[in-house]
Enzyme design. Structure first.
Site, short mmCIF file in Angstrom:
data_model
loop_
_atom_site.label_atom_id
_atom_site.label_comp_id
_atom_site.label_asym_id
_atom_site.label_seq_id
_atom_site.Cartn_x
_atom_site.Cartn_y
_atom_site.Cartn_z
N PHE A 197 0.83 -1.20 0.00
CA PHE A 197 0.00 0.00 0.00
C PHE A 197 0.87 1.26 0.00
O PHE A 197 1.79 1.38 0.81
CB PHE A 197 -0.89 -0.02 1.24
CG PHE A 197 -1.89 1.09 1.30
CD1 PHE A 197 -2.95 1.15 0.43
CD2 PHE A 197 -1.77 2.08 2.26
CE1 PHE A 197 -3.89 2.17 0.50
CE2 PHE A 197 -2.69 3.12 2.34
CZ PHE A 197 -3.75 3.16 1.46
N SER A 212 3.24 -6.87 2.54
CA SER A 212 2.27 -6.01 3.22
C SER A 212 0.86 -6.19 2.65
O SER A 212 0.32 -7.29 2.67
CB SER A 212 2.74 -4.56 3.15
OG SER A 212 2.05 -3.74 4.08
N ASP A 227 8.71 -4.20 13.24
CA ASP A 227 7.90 -3.70 12.13
C ASP A 227 7.09 -2.52 12.65
O ASP A 227 6.26 -2.68 13.54
CB ASP A 227 6.98 -4.81 11.61
CG ASP A 227 6.23 -4.43 10.34
OD1 ASP A 227 5.96 -3.24 10.13
OD2 ASP A 227 5.89 -5.34 9.57
N HIS A 273 9.83 -3.17 8.08
CA HIS A 273 8.67 -3.61 7.30
C HIS A 273 9.00 -3.93 5.84
O HIS A 273 8.61 -4.98 5.34
CB HIS A 273 7.58 -2.54 7.37
CG HIS A 273 6.32 -2.93 6.66
ND1 HIS A 273 5.54 -3.98 7.10
CD2 HIS A 273 5.72 -2.44 5.55
CE1 HIS A 273 4.50 -4.11 6.28
NE2 HIS A 273 4.59 -3.20 5.33
#
Length: 263
Positions: free
Chosen positions: A25, A93, A193, A223
């Site tokens: 995203f 993700s 993360d 992340h």
């Protein structure tokens, strides 16, 4: 809308085994490009699309929805399925969540999932996105959570809240169906993360029905681990996973926490 040069999709049409890569995203194919290129160089047919609303500006992302993002990866998956003997799906993700949704819908057709810090929930701020979106178009950026200095994910400088609210709706549909996921899973999870909570991975691992689940804990990366210190570990383990499941396959669940090698 003009697409940034670094955000162009990547494809490799050689090979009878396909691998679909799904980025995260507010990011773009850039965050997975090296991973996809290494996989293509190993002889696999690779598809790394740009999700709608990504790689341009956050304003455009705010006009898209999770249905647009899923439709994109579904089209790419079906094309690979038509042209390949087997298809694997990899994601970072949000891309990991999209990969899981494909595995829910096409559980008999996916030979394996490779997930890096998959997001099916978010930090506390995101929960208020549906309420805030009509009044506040964006909040601070969530991209480039990378431990290695000097590495830039080139994600959006702001996070569009309408798109966040749509992503939350997507999770609402995704989570109750996780038991439909039966494909072998290789999951990479960063010990630290700052974007996705640890509960996201726990929920996935405890609700999917896969008989083979391998979890690799990344101790040096944040992340966006595909661009971080542990990227080579991800690449190497991915190729081993693909090879093992295109030859004889394997069974049984395992949990691994190898020491990541610095790049």
């Amino acid at each position: 809308m003009e697409v940034q040069s670094f955000a162009e999709p990547f494809y490799s049409d050689s090979g009878s085994i396909g691998v679909l890569f799904c980025h995260g995203f507010t990011g773009s194919p850039w965050s997975l490009l090296e991973w996809a290129q290494v996989t293509a160089a190993a002889g696999y047919r690779v598809s790394l699309p740009r999700l709608p609303g990504h790689g341009t500006n956050w304003q455009e992302l705010n006009t898209t929805s999770w249905q647009d993002w899923y439709a994109c990866v579904e089209r790419e998956f079906l094309e690979l399925k038509q042209n390949c003997d087997q298809v694997f799906v990899a994601g970072l993700s949000l891309g990991g969540a999209l990969a899981l949704r494909l595995a829910e819908q096409y559980y008999a057709d996916i030979s394996g999932l490779i997930l890096v810090n998959p997001a099916i929930s978010a930090k506390t701020t995101a929960f208020f996105a549906p309420l805030l979106a009509p009044f506040i178009p964006t909040v601070k950026a969530i991209g480039s959570d990378i431990a290695k200095p000097g590495i830039d994910e080139k994600s959006y400088p702001r996070t569009p809240l309408k798109a966040v609210a749509s992503m939350q709706k997507f999770w609402f549909y995704l989570r109750p169906c996780l038991d439909l996921v039966v494909s072998p899973v290789l999951m990479f999870r960063s010990a630290i993360d700052h974007v996705v909570p640890a509960a996201s991975a726990r929920t996935i691992l405890t609700h999917i029905s896969s008989s083979e689940i391998t979890e690799v804990v990344l101790k040096r990366s944040y992340h966006v681990a595909t661009m971080d210190y542990d990227k080579e570990l991800i690449f190497e383990n991915t190729l081993e996973f693909l090879a093992s499941h295109t030859e004889s396959g394997s069974s049984g669940a395992s949990r691994e926490e190898p020491q990541a090698n610095p790049s």
